[in-house]
Design an enzyme around this catalytic site. Structure first.
Site, PDB file in Angstrom:
ATOM      1  N   GLU A 280       1.272  11.284  -6.644  1.00  0.00           N
ATOM      2  CA  GLU A 280       0.307  11.964  -7.514  1.00  0.00           C
ATOM      3  C   GLU A 280      -0.972  12.321  -6.758  1.00  0.00           C
ATOM      4  OE1 GLU A 280       1.445   8.906  -7.422  1.00  0.00           O
ATOM      5  OE2 GLU A 280       0.384   7.535  -8.759  1.00  0.00           O
TER       6      GLU A 280
ATOM      7  N   CYS B  59       3.617   5.386   8.599  1.00  0.00           N
ATOM      8  CA  CYS B  59       4.394   4.142   8.575  1.00  0.00           C
ATOM      9  C   CYS B  59       4.891   3.799   9.973  1.00  0.00           C
ATOM     10  CB  CYS B  59       5.567   4.268   7.627  1.00  0.00           C
ATOM     11  SG  CYS B  59       6.770   5.443   8.207  1.00  0.00           S
TER      12      CYS B  59
HETATM   13  P1  NAD Z   1       2.808   3.573  -2.882  1.00  0.00           P
HETATM   14  O1  NAD Z   1       3.793   2.460  -2.854  1.00  0.00           O
HETATM   15  O2  NAD Z   1       1.477   3.329  -3.496  1.00  0.00           O
HETATM   16  O3  NAD Z   1       3.412   4.827  -3.687  1.00  0.00           O
HETATM   17  C1  NAD Z   1       4.681   5.359  -3.388  1.00  0.00           C
HETATM   18  C2  NAD Z   1       5.276   5.982  -4.640  1.00  0.00           C
HETATM   19  O4  NAD Z   1       5.454   4.962  -5.635  1.00  0.00           O
HETATM   20  C3  NAD Z   1       4.385   7.051  -5.267  1.00  0.00           C
HETATM   21  O5  NAD Z   1       5.193   8.111  -5.702  1.00  0.00           O
HETATM   22  C4  NAD Z   1       3.735   6.325  -6.432  1.00  0.00           C
HETATM   23  O6  NAD Z   1       3.446   7.179  -7.515  1.00  0.00           O
HETATM   24  C5  NAD Z   1       4.766   5.290  -6.825  1.00  0.00           C
HETATM   25  N1  NAD Z   1       4.153   4.061  -7.356  1.00  0.00           N
HETATM   26  C6  NAD Z   1       2.962   3.506  -6.991  1.00  0.00           C
HETATM   27  N2  NAD Z   1       2.727   2.385  -7.685  1.00  0.00           N
HETATM   28  C7  NAD Z   1       3.776   2.211  -8.503  1.00  0.00           C
HETATM   29  C8  NAD Z   1       4.111   1.210  -9.472  1.00  0.00           C
HETATM   30  N3  NAD Z   1       3.313   0.173  -9.718  1.00  0.00           N
HETATM   31  N4  NAD Z   1       5.273   1.340 -10.143  1.00  0.00           N
HETATM   32  C9  NAD Z   1       6.090   2.377  -9.892  1.00  0.00           C
HETATM   33  N5  NAD Z   1       5.819   3.348  -9.000  1.00  0.00           N
HETATM   34  C10 NAD Z   1       4.685   3.273  -8.307  1.00  0.00           C
HETATM   35  O7  NAD Z   1       2.661   4.104  -1.381  1.00  0.00           O
HETATM   36  P2  NAD Z   1       1.644   5.179  -0.799  1.00  0.00           P
HETATM   37  O8  NAD Z   1       0.279   4.574  -0.752  1.00  0.00           O
HETATM   38  O9  NAD Z   1       1.821   6.476  -1.466  1.00  0.00           O
HETATM   39  O10 NAD Z   1       2.201   5.334   0.700  1.00  0.00           O
HETATM   40  C11 NAD Z   1       1.839   4.500   1.761  1.00  0.00           C
HETATM   41  C12 NAD Z   1       2.872   3.418   1.991  1.00  0.00           C
HETATM   42  O11 NAD Z   1       4.140   3.999   2.244  1.00  0.00           O
HETATM   43  C13 NAD Z   1       2.567   2.568   3.228  1.00  0.00           C
HETATM   44  O12 NAD Z   1       2.868   1.231   2.917  1.00  0.00           O
HETATM   45  C14 NAD Z   1       3.524   3.106   4.270  1.00  0.00           C
HETATM   46  O13 NAD Z   1       3.857   2.197   5.295  1.00  0.00           O
HETATM   47  C15 NAD Z   1       4.705   3.421   3.428  1.00  0.00           C
HETATM   48  N6  NAD Z   1       5.591   4.379   4.087  1.00  0.00           N
HETATM   49  C16 NAD Z   1       6.791   3.925   4.557  1.00  0.00           C
HETATM   50  C17 NAD Z   1       7.645   4.782   5.196  1.00  0.00           C
HETATM   51  C18 NAD Z   1       8.985   4.302   5.696  1.00  0.00           C
HETATM   52  O14 NAD Z   1       9.847   5.129   5.966  1.00  0.00           O
HETATM   53  N7  NAD Z   1       9.191   3.009   5.828  1.00  0.00           N
HETATM   54  C19 NAD Z   1       7.291   6.127   5.382  1.00  0.00           C
HETATM   55  C20 NAD Z   1       6.058   6.561   4.890  1.00  0.00           C
HETATM   56  C21 NAD Z   1       5.217   5.678   4.229  1.00  0.00           C
END
Ligand code: NAD
Length: 498
Positions: A176, A281
């Site tokens: 979002e 990441c």
């Molecule tokens: P996030 O976990 O906050 O959000 C990811 C997704 O989950 C979003 O679409 C969000 O709307 C949804 N979300 C958030 N909170 C939620 C909840 N309580 N319940 C259900 N859905 C929820 O992550 P972010 O801040 O957008 O991204 C950064 C993170 O992603 C870092 O930890 C990074 O390391 C990780 N990441 C990992 C990879 C990989 O391939 N391992 C790649 C890119 C990013």
């Protein structure tokens, strides 16, 4: 002011439920627009639309399906500049880095053009008397992806490409915080000839995510984001009988052996540690020099380079990195720097006080460098996700190897050395999913697979490469017998190939 609803059935659709959130421009802290936070009803509408469209798409021969992907690649190339600018303005990364984000996504779409080959089954002629056995891969039906803010083009494309090439309908729930590029990607797929309903985008937060997790018609979920949410999504999706691959956070180490080329090492660390403000990441967040002399040389060279990093607005192509994604992210990262000092690490470069002239309301900070970090500190154990690099000194190679091996996360790791034997030993023994040898960010090329180990991934199949086709298809195995046998009478003993 742009207002984003959902993209369902090839059209922009207003959300129900009345909730929305501001979409910010991190480089100056202004509001760019609003994005809908969808409801369960919105999700259901997208699923029903996708379910109706999917059988005809699955019945379209795979070569014709992938021609849509070919056309899509052309359209994105034509629009690369404006897409990259939109991405940079919503995310905060620089425009050249935004182009890299889009390009790494396109590479997976390119590989997905191989779907006709990737979906081929196996065939055994004469497995028994008059018996042939063959297998086929069929799409799952309606599948979904839930993606993070930090690669708003690349990660959605890693999922959309293989899923639709395999004949599924795909529902995307992008972050979002930067939904503009995913929405444009969906429009471009329709312009490229994708039948309406095969790619729907539903914007939102936890409410839509929970609706995806519980929807009986969604057969598989690909998630990328932070570890606690990855774990939550994996447990709830699998408890509901769905396939799930959930990729989480990271703490990537770079081991620097005494024989490493120090110029190359410092260049690699600066790019991998601070590029995209550390919001990757696969960013290197921990440098592990082996031996005191290596550590002293490394820190001495790193200090002026970190001090000299050029922070700038996302539209400044000469900047090394831009602002962080939100004000909260900026405060969280600065909080970790405060914590590191309290925990006893030595902050040798402090970027907390940086302000960007003319962009005082943007979410900027300068690069920070910690020396003398130890493995019991929270700044070592937890993912900071900002422009902060920690140096943790190891006396020996074995001591250095133990660090990534015992860390909760296991996404990426690198070793810098001139010694092939050390590199081979490291690649064999390190407990991490993606390994670089003199390569700081070892993101595998699109026809290999991407995935971490331990707390960095839940589920057993990786993203992209052949695993993506396994994830988004189910295998059917047919045993056929022609022309006689059945008419000889019933058989009561289990058939064997003896
Ligand atoms: P996030 O976990 O906050 O959000 C990811 C997704 O989950 C979003 O679409 C969000 O709307 C949804 N979300 C958030 N909170 C939620 C909840 N309580 N319940 C259900 N859905 C929820 O992550 P972010 O801040 O957008 O991204 C950064 C993170 O992603 C870092 O930890 C990074 O390391 C990780 N990441 C990992 C990879 C990989 O391939 N391992 C790649 C890119 C990013």
């Amino acid at each position: 002011m742009q207002e984003l609803g959902h993209f369902i059935g090839g059209e922009h659709v207003a959300a129900t439920g009345g909730r929305s959130q501001d979409v910010m421009q991190p480089m100056d802290g202004t509001v760019r627009g609003k994005v809908a936070l969808g409801s369960k009803d919105d999700l259901r509408k997208a699923v029903e639309n996708a379910k109706a469209a999917q059988p005809a798409w699955a019945a379209t021969n795979p070569q014709r399906r992938v021609r849509v992907l070919m056309k899509f690649l052309d359209l994105v190339q034509q629009e690369m500049d404006s897409l990259a600018e939109l991405l940079a303005r919503e995310h905060g990364k620089t425009i050249p880095d935004a182009k890299g984000d889009i390009q790494r996504g396109l590479e997976v779409v390119e590989v997905s053009i191989g779907a006709p080959h990737m979906m081929k089954g196996e065939f055994t002629d004469g497995a028994g008397p008059g018996i042939d056995v063959y297998s086929m891969r069929q799409p799952l039906g309606v599948v979904a992806g839930i993606t993070p803010f930090n690669f708003p083009a690349m990660i959605p494309l890693w999922k959309i490409g293989p899923a639709i090439a395999a004949g599924n309908a795909f529902i995307l729930k992008p972050s979002e915080r930067d939904p503009g590029v995913p929405m444009r990607i969906a429009e471009l797929f329709v312009e490229a000839g994708l039948p309406k309903g095969i790619l729907n985008v539903v914007n939102g937060d936890k409410e839509v995510v929970d609706a995806i997790l519980d929807d009986p018609d969604i057969k598989a979920i690909g998630f990328v984001g932070s570890t606690p949410i990855a774990q939550y999504i994996y447990s709830r999706a699998t408890a509901n009988g769905k396939r799930a691959q959930c990729f989480g956070g990271a703490k990537n180490h770079m081991i620097i052996m005494p024989d490493a080329d120090m110029d190359q090492t410092v260049d690699a660390l600066i790019g991998a540690g601070y590029g995209s403000a550390g919001e990757r990441c696969m960013a290197v967040s921990v440098a592990v020099p082996v031996g005191k002399e290596t550590a002293d040389r490394l820190v001495e060279r790193l200090i002026p380079r970190v001090e000299g990093l050029k922070v700038g607005p996302s539209t400044d192509a000469s900047a090394d990195f831009g602002p962080l994604v939100t004000k909260q992210a900026l405060e969280r990262v600065k909080g970790y720097v405060d914590l590191g000092i309290k925990e006893g690490a030595k902050l040798v470069v402090d970027g907390r006080g940086f302000t960007m002239q003319g962009y005082e309301d943007g979410y900027y900070m300068g690069g920070c460098l910690f020396d003398n970090v130890t493995s019991d500190m929270r700044i070592y154990k937890e993912e900071i996700f900002g422009p902060v690099l920690s140096v943790i000194r190891a006396n020996t190679y074995e001591e250095a190897l133990k660090l990534p091996n015992e860390h909760e996360y296991g996404n990426g790791v690198a070793i810098f050395t001139r010694d092939g034997d050390a590199a081979r030993d490291f690649a064999a023994r390190v407990e991490v999913g993606m390994v670089g040898v003199n390569v700081p960010i070892p993101v595998p090329i699109a026809y290999y697979t991407f995935g971490g180990w331990k707390g960095s991934a839940f589920g057993d199949l990786n993203q992209h490469g052949p695993d993506a086709f396994r994830f988004y298809t189910k295998t059917k195995t047919v045993t056929s017998r022609w022309p006689s046998g059945v008419k000889d009478g019933a058989e009561f003993v289990i058939p064997t190939m003896n």
